[in-house]
Enzyme design. Structure first.
Site, PDB file in Angstrom:
ATOM      1  N   TYR A  11       0.905  -0.901   0.040  1.00  0.00           N
ATOM      2  CA  TYR A  11       0.093   0.370  -0.163  1.00  0.00           C
ATOM      3  C   TYR A  11       0.899   1.295   0.027  1.00  0.00           C
ATOM      4  O   TYR A  11       0.898   2.105  -0.748  1.00  0.00           O
ATOM      5  CB  TYR A  11      -1.013   0.007   0.677  1.00  0.00           C
ATOM      6  N   ASP A  31       9.939  -7.117  -3.008  1.00  0.00           N
ATOM      7  CA  ASP A  31       8.386  -8.236  -2.600  1.00  0.00           C
ATOM      8  C   ASP A  31       8.041  -9.220  -2.544  1.00  0.00           C
ATOM      9  O   ASP A  31       8.283  -9.705  -3.550  1.00  0.00           O
ATOM     10  CB  ASP A  31       7.227  -7.127  -2.998  1.00  0.00           C
ATOM     11  N   PHE A  80       9.913  -1.016   3.790  1.00  0.00           N
ATOM     12  CA  PHE A  80       7.810  -0.812   4.282  1.00  0.00           C
ATOM     13  C   PHE A  80       7.650  -2.656   4.073  1.00  0.00           C
ATOM     14  O   PHE A  80       7.018  -2.474   5.036  1.00  0.00           O
ATOM     15  CB  PHE A  80       7.637  -0.259   2.551  1.00  0.00           C
ATOM     16  N   LYS A  84       2.290  -6.729   9.495  1.00  0.00           N
ATOM     17  CA  LYS A  84       1.410  -4.741  10.163  1.00  0.00           C
ATOM     18  C   LYS A  84       0.413  -4.824  10.753  1.00  0.00           C
ATOM     19  O   LYS A  84      -0.142  -3.927  11.384  1.00  0.00           O
ATOM     20  CB  LYS A  84       1.461  -4.027   9.315  1.00  0.00           C
ATOM     21  N   SER A 124       6.458   3.375  13.288  1.00  0.00           N
ATOM     22  CA  SER A 124       4.981   3.910  13.360  1.00  0.00           C
ATOM     23  C   SER A 124       4.561   4.339  14.340  1.00  0.00           C
ATOM     24  O   SER A 124       5.104   4.221  16.142  1.00  0.00           O
ATOM     25  CB  SER A 124       4.352   2.323  13.680  1.00  0.00           C
ATOM     26  N   TYR A 148       3.529  -6.752  17.339  1.00  0.00           N
ATOM     27  CA  TYR A 148       3.680  -5.858  16.183  1.00  0.00           C
ATOM     28  C   TYR A 148       4.756  -4.761  16.860  1.00  0.00           C
ATOM     29  O   TYR A 148       6.305  -4.151  16.022  1.00  0.00           O
ATOM     30  CB  TYR A 148       2.503  -5.619  15.687  1.00  0.00           C
ATOM     31  N   LYS A 152       8.826  -3.239  15.662  1.00  0.00           N
ATOM     32  CA  LYS A 152       9.383  -1.534  15.237  1.00  0.00           C
ATOM     33  C   LYS A 152       9.850  -0.754  16.460  1.00  0.00           C
ATOM     34  O   LYS A 152      11.697  -0.877  15.617  1.00  0.00           O
ATOM     35  CB  LYS A 152       8.262  -0.714  15.412  1.00  0.00           C
ATOM     36  N   ASN A 178      -2.019   7.460  10.871  1.00  0.00           N
ATOM     37  CA  ASN A 178      -2.484   6.860  10.209  1.00  0.00           C
ATOM     38  C   ASN A 178      -2.607   6.594   8.693  1.00  0.00           C
ATOM     39  O   ASN A 178      -4.028   7.432   8.733  1.00  0.00           O
ATOM     40  CB  ASN A 178      -4.275   6.554  11.102  1.00  0.00           C
ATOM     41  N   ASN A 198      -9.069  -2.171   9.609  1.00  0.00           N
ATOM     42  CA  ASN A 198      -8.260  -0.915  10.016  1.00  0.00           C
ATOM     43  C   ASN A 198      -9.780   0.276   9.721  1.00  0.00           C
ATOM     44  O   ASN A 198     -10.830  -0.680   8.681  1.00  0.00           O
ATOM     45  CB  ASN A 198      -7.336  -0.034   9.058  1.00  0.00           C
ATOM     46  N   LEU A 199      -9.830   1.338   9.894  1.00  0.00           N
ATOM     47  CA  LEU A 199     -11.273   1.618  10.458  1.00  0.00           C
ATOM     48  C   LEU A 199     -11.614   2.046   8.592  1.00  0.00           C
ATOM     49  O   LEU A 199     -12.726   1.788   8.302  1.00  0.00           O
ATOM     50  CB  LEU A 199     -12.088   3.322  11.064  1.00  0.00           C
TER      51      LEU A 199
END
Ligand code: NAD
Ligand code: UFG
Length: 337
Positions: A11, A31, A80, A84, A124, A148, A152, A178, A198-199
């Site tokens: 993402y 990746d 990246f 997560k 994060s 998680y 980090k 976020n 997630n929201l």
């Protein structure tokens, strides 16, 4: 000379690759596609009219990384690649430490062996744990509340030790708040596996009819309307922050840490209203119990990044909602649509 982007099919990675290509950089992606789709790379090409070089490989596979480093000359690495999902990390913690910590370790070993010492790391806001006050500045104490977050924090500390041992390294620890939104083209965006945690992906999937209703986790927090407050940042603003961080590293920054957020907090209900407005849909919701581990409010003081990187978020809540919605409508089942 090229820039290596680990996790570049994901993402935030794919949006950053678009900005790098637009700036004329040569980009190589590594990746393993464990949480992304190869179509994202085709879409990046469609947006930029240039294709990044792509290797499907795991960053823990040292021989594979050595091969990539032997084929290309890198100025810098943007890292990246990682897992997560907070909830999942509590059920398979060793997998998280293996991927996030051991993966970074192998990457840094290969970088050192090839004399590539500029690294941007995806950290994060979770490293602040439950902050004693908001807004959060970079000097706040850190502490993790789940594996998680701890992965980090361990990586941040490991990179600190690496820098202390060898000041030729230039390392930017970017603490994202976020990330939401999608590229304006509607061609790339967030494509979570299964039911979103997630929201924002949850809201857009309710709006598009894939999910029945949103559970709002708690309405009794000490916030503007009782629901949780977060610092939502448009993924394109976030991506641009990485280019500014690279420029800072090129100027021999040493070890630097920045919050990447807008400085503005919005509640769950404020986000829901913004999405109802842009989508023209009613988003069904129910108030549910608080989600374990959630905190009331989390938002950044982004002034250090403004001062030192000359970066600040430019896109607002309407942009975030419109762009997420355009991506979701055009790709109701994500890249598999
Ligand atoms: P994402 O899952 O979309 O992207 C991560 C990418 O890394 C995926 O394409 C995945 O296939 C790849 N990957 C994972 N493990 C790998 C490995 N061992 N080898 C090679 N590739 C691997 O996630 P994202 O939202 O783009 O997040 C990118 C980074 O930012 C992650 O490190 C994440 O922890 C961090 N971050 C994300 C958020 C967020 O809310 N999205 C917030 C703060 C920090
Ligand atoms: N929420 C709901 N319903 C949902 C999902 C979320 O009400 O279905 C609420 C949460 O309670 C919280 C807010 O929406 O108040 C945001 O929740 P998210 O799960 O979208 O995001 P978090 O702030 O919990 O965590 C995210 C990432 C973490 C990262 C953190 C800070 O998932 O990995 O942001 O960057 F560490």
């Amino acid at each position: 000379m090229a820039i290596l982007v680990t996790g570049g099919a994901g993402y935030i990675g794919s949006h950053t690759v678009v900005e790098l290509l637009a700036q004329g950089e040569d980009v190589v992606i590594v990746d393993n596609l464990c949480n992304s789709h190869p179509v994202s790379i085709d879409r990046v090409e469609q947006i930029c009219q240039r294709r990044p070089i792509f290797y499907q490989a795991d960053i823990r596979d040292k021989n594979a990384l050595i091969e990539v480093f032997s084929k290309h000359s890198f100025t810098s690495v943007i890292h990246f690649a990682g897992l997560k999902a907070v909830g999942e990390s509590t059920t398979i913690p060793l997998h998280y430490y293996q991927n996030n910590v051991a993966g970074t370790l192998v990457l840094c070993e290969v970088m050192a062996e090839h004399g590539v010492k500029n690294l941007v790391f995806s950290s994060s806001a979770t490293v602040y744990g439950d902050p004693h006050t908001v807004p959060i500045v970079e000097s706040f104490p850190t502490g993790a509340t789940n594996p998680y977050g701890r992965s980090k924090l361990i990586v941040e500390e490991m990179l600190g030790d690496l820098y202390k041992s060898d000041n030729e390294w230039n390392i930017a620890l970017l603490r994202y708040f976020n990330p939401v939104g999608a590229h304006k083209s509607g061609l790339i965006g967030e494509d979570p596996n299964g039911i979103p945690n997630n929201l924002i992906p949850y809201i857009t999937q309710v709006a598009v009819g894939r999910l029945a209703q949103l559970s709002v986790f708690g309405d009794d927090y000490n916030t503007v309307d009782g629901t949780g407050v977060r610092d939502y940042i448009h993924v394109v603003d976030l991506a641009k922050g990485h280019l500014k961080a690279l420029a800072k590293l090129d100027a021999k920054a040493g070890l630097v840490t920045y919050n990447l957020g807008t400085g503005q907090g919005y509640s769950v209900l404020e986000m829901l209203n913004a999405f109802e407005k842009v989508s023209g849909k009613t988003i069904a919701y129910q108030i549910s119990p608080r989600r374990p581990g959630d905190i009331a409010a989390c938002y950044s003081d982004p002034s250090l990044a403004k001062q030192e990187l000359n970066w600040q978020a430019e896109l607002n809540l309407d942009d975030m909602a419109e762009d997420s919605w355009r991506w979701q409508q055009g790709n109701p089942n994500g890249f598999a649509s």
